[in-house]
Design an enzyme around this catalytic site. Structure first.
Site, PDB file in Angstrom:
ATOM      1  N   SER A   1       0.452  -1.062  -0.113  1.00 17.16           N
ATOM      2  CA  SER A   1      -0.281   0.151   0.079  1.00 17.16           C
ATOM      3  C   SER A   1       0.636   1.231  -0.260  1.00 17.16           C
ATOM      4  O   SER A   1       1.611   1.221  -0.895  1.00 17.16           O
ATOM      5  CB  SER A   1      -0.841  -0.217   0.880  1.00 17.16           C
TER       6      SER A   1
ATOM      7  N   ASP B   1      -9.600  -5.925  -4.620  1.00 16.55           N
ATOM      8  CA  ASP B   1      -8.844  -4.871  -3.461  1.00 16.55           C
ATOM      9  C   ASP B   1     -10.140  -3.247  -3.181  1.00 16.55           C
ATOM     10  O   ASP B   1     -10.041  -2.541  -4.529  1.00 16.55           O
ATOM     11  CB  ASP B   1      -7.918  -4.159  -3.813  1.00 16.55           C
TER      12      ASP B   1
ATOM     13  N   HIS C   1      -7.253  -6.051  -0.331  1.00 22.35           N
ATOM     14  CA  HIS C   1      -6.156  -5.069  -0.334  1.00 22.35           C
ATOM     15  C   HIS C   1      -5.399  -5.006   1.280  1.00 22.35           C
ATOM     16  O   HIS C   1      -3.592  -5.753   1.067  1.00 22.35           O
ATOM     17  CB  HIS C   1      -6.512  -3.713   0.496  1.00 22.35           C
TER      18      HIS C   1
END
Length: 274
Positions: free
Chosen positions: A95, A225, A254
């Protein structure tokens, strides 16, 4: 606890396990190195010196009011790697951490000859927010809403966010413990850092960083995601890099958890050996 001090005097916490070629892990927002506990053991067991740090303002690192931006995050990562005198490094970023490792590798690590490979998972590059040059991005209102919720009631926001972060709202098996640990790590971030990091992960353009990479990169992402849309992230990033491998995980969210975590970790270890 082990800390390094950055050039601007901020104390950054790190943890490490194992020995061998170094793997350095950069976590997502609003987490900490604790998000990598499984990988710290698995990768150490596989024969690697595995290191994870808490980004400034996060976890056990110094609670910062300034420097909560991607350029500073990359400099902080450089400070950790240089303080530990690491070479032939395999960088792994999830991320926001994916943006951090891409910028570090492009602007510091390659020039110093320290980076061997880069791996991103659900990473924010190349650019999340909608602009004239990035018309498919998410509108700024999305990120303004995140900031407003962090400021209004961050504790409840972390609880709510854990549902989509791990895909529990899409029927994935996610334990209450995983959700609680997400909340716990989120509550360790000081408010200024959590707030400012939204701009860092959403408005930083990594296009030129991706183009500048000369080392191999594995770009991994789940196709469910809900936090970083794959069409704005992995599917665009793979077109910008010179030596990239794309790995898409069907139905994966995610957050790195459950069967997705098992598959991703195994694929990382296999790809590193290539």
């Amino acid at each position: 606890m082990p800390f390094i001090t950055t050039p601007d005097g901020v104390e950054i916490y790190y943890t490490e396990q194992g020995s061998g070629q170094p793997i350095v892990l950069s976590h997502g927002w609003p987490l900490s190195s604790d998000a990598w506990q499984v990988e710290l053991k698995r990768f150490a067991d596989a024969g690697y010196r595995t290191i994870a740090h808490d980004r400034r303002g996060h976890g056990r690192s110094e609670k910062t009011y300034t420097g909560n931006d991607m350029d500073t995050y990359a400099r902080d990562l450089a400070a950790v790697i240089e303080a530990l005198d690491l070479h032939d490094v395999i960088l792994v970023g999830h991320s926001t951490g994916g943006g951090e490792v891409v910028r570090y590798a492009a602007q510091y690590g390659q020039a110093q000859g320290r980076v061997a490979k880069v791996i991103t998972a659900g990473a924010v590059p190349p650019l999340m927010v909608r602009t004239e040059a990035n018309p498919d991005g998410l509108p700024i209102d999305v990120f303004d809403g995140i900031r407003a919720n962090v400021l209004k009631d961050r504790s409840q926001f972390w609880r709510d966010l854990s549902e989509s972060f791990f895909g529990a709202n899409h029927g994935r098996a996610v334990s209450q413990g995983d959700k609680d640990d997400f909340w716990r790590q989120g509550m360790l971030v000081n408010l200024a850092a959590a707030y400012d990091c939204v701009k860092a992960f959403s408005e930083t353009d990594f296009t030129e960083d991706l183009k500048a990479l000369t080392v191999p990169i594995l770009i991994a992402q789940g196709d469910d995601d809900q936090i970083v849309p794959i069409g704005d992230a992995a599917l665009k990033s793979i077109k910008l890099v010179k030596d990239g491998t794309l790995k898409v995980y069907e139905g994966a969210p995610h957050g790195i958890q459950g069967d997705y975590q098992d598959k991703l970790d195994a694929d990382i270890l296999e790809w590193i050996k290539q």
